[in-house]
Write a protein that holds these residues in place. Structure first.
Motif, PDB file in Angstrom:
ATOM      1  N   GLY A  34       0.817  -1.216   0.000  1.00 56.49           N
ATOM      2  CA  GLY A  34       0.000   0.000   0.000  1.00 56.49           C
ATOM      3  C   GLY A  34       0.849   1.264   0.000  1.00 56.49           C
ATOM      4  N   GLU A  35       1.994   1.242   0.694  1.00 56.38           N
ATOM      5  CA  GLU A  35       2.909   2.386   0.698  1.00 56.38           C
ATOM      6  C   GLU A  35       3.430   2.659  -0.719  1.00 56.38           C
ATOM      7  N   LEU A  36       3.716   1.606  -1.458  1.00 55.70           N
ATOM      8  CA  LEU A  36       4.161   1.758  -2.847  1.00 55.70           C
ATOM      9  C   LEU A  36       3.064   2.380  -3.700  1.00 55.70           C
ATOM     10  N   GLU A  37       1.846   1.906  -3.501  1.00 58.05           N
ATOM     11  CA  GLU A  37       0.714   2.462  -4.246  1.00 58.05           C
ATOM     12  C   GLU A  37       0.587   3.957  -3.992  1.00 58.05           C
ATOM     13  N   GLN A  38       0.768   4.381  -2.731  1.00 54.04           N
ATOM     14  CA  GLN A  38       0.674   5.794  -2.386  1.00 54.04           C
ATOM     15  C   GLN A  38       1.795   6.583  -3.068  1.00 54.04           C
ATOM     16  N   LEU A  39       2.998   6.038  -3.088  1.00 52.88           N
ATOM     17  CA  LEU A  39       4.137   6.686  -3.739  1.00 52.88           C
ATOM     18  C   LEU A  39       3.838   6.930  -5.217  1.00 52.88           C
ATOM     19  N   LEU A  40       3.291   5.932  -5.880  1.00 48.33           N
ATOM     20  CA  LEU A  40       2.964   6.042  -7.305  1.00 48.33           C
ATOM     21  C   LEU A  40       1.799   6.996  -7.536  1.00 48.33           C
ATOM     22  N   GLU A  41       0.804   6.922  -6.664  1.00 51.91           N
ATOM     23  CA  GLU A  41      -0.392   7.767  -6.817  1.00 51.91           C
ATOM     24  C   GLU A  41      -0.045   9.249  -6.708  1.00 51.91           C
ATOM     25  N   VAL A  42       0.752   9.611  -5.713  1.00 53.23           N
ATOM     26  CA  VAL A  42       1.143  11.010  -5.532  1.00 53.23           C
ATOM     27  C   VAL A  42       1.951  11.486  -6.734  1.00 53.23           C
ATOM     28  N   THR A  43       2.816  10.639  -7.243  1.00 46.90           N
ATOM     29  CA  THR A  43       3.632  10.994  -8.410  1.00 46.90           C
ATOM     30  C   THR A  43       2.755  11.244  -9.631  1.00 46.90           C
ATOM     31  N   ALA A  45       0.784  14.499  -9.476  1.00 43.69           N
ATOM     32  CA  ALA A  45       1.581  15.725  -9.484  1.00 43.69           C
ATOM     33  C   ALA A  45       1.625  16.385 -10.864  1.00 43.69           C
ATOM     34  N   GLU A  46       1.122  15.695 -11.876  1.00 42.58           N
ATOM     35  CA  GLU A  46       1.070  16.222 -13.240  1.00 42.58           C
ATOM     36  C   GLU A  46       2.430  16.735 -13.702  1.00 42.58           C
ATOM     37  N   LEU A  47       3.427  15.894 -13.538  1.00 47.52           N
ATOM     38  CA  LEU A  47       4.771  16.219 -14.007  1.00 47.52           C
ATOM     39  C   LEU A  47       4.837  15.966 -15.507  1.00 47.52           C
ATOM     40  N   ASP A  48       5.686  16.679 -16.180  1.00 48.20           N
ATOM     41  CA  ASP A  48       5.869  16.471 -17.617  1.00 48.20           C
ATOM     42  C   ASP A  48       6.893  15.356 -17.815  1.00 48.20           C
ATOM     43  N   ILE A  49       6.431  14.114 -17.554  1.00 50.77           N
ATOM     44  CA  ILE A  49       7.334  12.968 -17.602  1.00 50.77           C
ATOM     45  C   ILE A  49       6.538  11.704 -17.876  1.00 50.77           C
ATOM     46  N   ASN A  50       7.112  10.805 -18.647  1.00 47.54           N
ATOM     47  CA  ASN A  50       6.502   9.492 -18.868  1.00 47.54           C
ATOM     48  C   ASN A  50       6.877   8.601 -17.692  1.00 47.54           C
ATOM     49  N   ILE A  51       5.903   7.867 -17.175  1.00 49.30           N
ATOM     50  CA  ILE A  51       6.161   6.991 -16.032  1.00 49.30           C
ATOM     51  C   ILE A  51       5.967   5.538 -16.455  1.00 49.30           C
ATOM     52  N   GLU A  52       6.984   4.731 -16.173  1.00 51.59           N
ATOM     53  CA  GLU A  52       6.907   3.297 -16.417  1.00 51.59           C
ATOM     54  C   GLU A  52       7.127   2.581 -15.090  1.00 51.59           C
ATOM     55  N   LYS A  53       6.500   1.399 -14.942  1.00 50.93           N
ATOM     56  CA  LYS A  53       6.631   0.624 -13.715  1.00 50.93           C
ATOM     57  C   LYS A  53       6.963  -0.819 -14.088  1.00 50.93           C
ATOM     58  N   TYR A  54       8.017  -1.349 -13.479  1.00 54.54           N
ATOM     59  CA  TYR A  54       8.424  -2.730 -13.727  1.00 54.54           C
ATOM     60  C   TYR A  54       8.387  -3.511 -12.416  1.00 54.54           C
ATOM     61  N   ILE A  94       3.168 -13.256  -5.765  1.00 48.14           N
ATOM     62  CA  ILE A  94       3.786 -11.927  -5.849  1.00 48.14           C
ATOM     63  C   ILE A  94       3.004 -11.051  -6.820  1.00 48.14           C
ATOM     64  N   THR A  95       2.703 -11.586  -7.994  1.00 48.03           N
ATOM     65  CA  THR A  95       1.950 -10.828  -8.991  1.00 48.03           C
ATOM     66  C   THR A  95       0.594 -10.414  -8.441  1.00 48.03           C
ATOM     67  N   ASP A  96      -0.048 -11.317  -7.728  1.00 43.94           N
ATOM     68  CA  ASP A  96      -1.357 -11.022  -7.138  1.00 43.94           C
ATOM     69  C   ASP A  96      -1.254  -9.900  -6.101  1.00 43.94           C
ATOM     70  N   ALA A  97      -0.174  -9.879  -5.311  1.00 42.53           N
ATOM     71  CA  ALA A  97      -0.008  -8.856  -4.286  1.00 42.53           C
ATOM     72  C   ALA A  97       0.141  -7.461  -4.890  1.00 42.53           C
ATOM     73  N   TYR A  98       0.663  -7.380  -6.114  1.00 44.31           N
ATOM     74  CA  TYR A  98       0.882  -6.085  -6.757  1.00 44.31           C
ATOM     75  C   TYR A  98      -0.217  -5.742  -7.772  1.00 44.31           C
ATOM     76  N   LYS A  99      -1.288  -6.517  -7.794  1.00 45.91           N
ATOM     77  CA  LYS A  99      -2.321  -6.348  -8.829  1.00 45.91           C
ATOM     78  C   LYS A  99      -3.015  -4.985  -8.794  1.00 45.91           C
ATOM     79  N   ASP A 100      -3.028  -4.319  -7.657  1.00 46.47           N
ATOM     80  CA  ASP A 100      -3.688  -3.008  -7.565  1.00 46.47           C
ATOM     81  C   ASP A 100      -2.839  -1.877  -8.137  1.00 46.47           C
ATOM     82  N   ILE A 101      -1.581  -2.159  -8.405  1.00 46.46           N
ATOM     83  CA  ILE A 101      -0.715  -1.147  -9.045  1.00 46.46           C
ATOM     84  C   ILE A 101      -0.947  -1.244 -10.537  1.00 46.46           C
ATOM     85  N   LYS A 102      -1.444  -0.166 -11.129  1.00 47.83           N
ATOM     86  CA  LYS A 102      -1.875  -0.197 -12.533  1.00 47.83           C
ATOM     87  C   LYS A 102      -0.694  -0.139 -13.488  1.00 47.83           C
ATOM     88  N   ASP A 103      -0.835  -0.850 -14.578  1.00 49.27           N
ATOM     89  CA  ASP A 103       0.066  -0.750 -15.733  1.00 49.27           C
ATOM     90  C   ASP A 103       1.519  -1.089 -15.444  1.00 49.27           C
TER      91      ASP A 103
END
Length: 198
Positions: free
Chosen positions: A151-160, A163-172, A187-196
């Motif tokens: 959930g902490e990771l999700e919050q980190l990504l959500e705030v980013t 923020a409407e930064l002029d940047i492409n965001i990728e997640k691996y 593991i994949t199931d635990a991260y399923k709420d993180i989009k894309d």
């Protein structure tokens, strides 16, 4: 293969594929090499980090000890030395700072690194590197069994993303190739709420 939790159908397909191409007098090294090649073909081509569309920030997520930091160091080296891009590093892995973490790699590659503790500090760091082509972001290894940490990771990504930064965001999502199939699914199931994520 089956003892390593490779699906029996997949194991049989691999064996059938190499059975027709190997000579009867093949030694064990040739057999293992042929199996390895077939597995690589079945996995397909990896999807590379894409910097063609402008400034890019890439998050590396996953459990502890799977190679996120090492992968980031290799990619930073490739993009800086071989592709001539301006690369910066950010680490949210504050648990490993004392052990060196990305600081050691950043020193060797002569690239800047920022240590962040909050989502707001991440946004500040991304703004600080506004003239960089590629920003690689190391996150702390999270146990897929600990939903609060994920959930902490999700919050980190959500705030980013907000923020409407002029940047492409990728997640691996980074996982070890030696992880058992059942654990890969968990593991994949635990991260399923993180989009894309890729």
């Amino acid at each position: 293969l089956i003892e390593s939790e490779v699906d029996e159908k997949v194991a049989n397909m691999i064996i059938e594929d190499i059975d027709t191409s190997l000579k009867k007098e093949s030694n064990i090294d040739n057999i293992i090499s042929a199996i390895y090649q077939k597995i690589i073909l079945k996995l397909g081509e990896p999807e590379a980090v894409n910097t063609d569309n402008g400034r890019t920030a890439v998050f590396f997520l996953g459990p502890t000890g799977v190679g996120k930091t090492t992968t980031i160091a290799k990619l930073a080296s490739e993009f800086k030395l071989n592709k001539g891009l301006k690369v910066a590093l950010i680490t949210a892995d504050t648990y490993r700072i004392a052990a060196g973490g990305l600081n050691t790699y950043a020193g060797i590659l002569d690239v800047p690194v920022s240590v962040i503790f909050t989502p707001e500090e991440l946004v500040e760091a991304l703004n600080k590197y506004s003239d960089y082509d590629l920003i690689l972001i190391d996150t702390a290894g999270r146990s897929h069994r600990n939903t609060e940490q994920v959930g902490e990771l999700e919050q980190l990504l959500e705030v980013t993303e907000k923020a409407e930064l002029d940047i492409n965001i990728e997640k691996y999502l980074v996982m070890s190739a030696t992880t058992k199939y059942r654990d890969l699914l968990n593991i994949t199931d635990a991260y399923k709420d993180i989009k894309d994520f890729r």
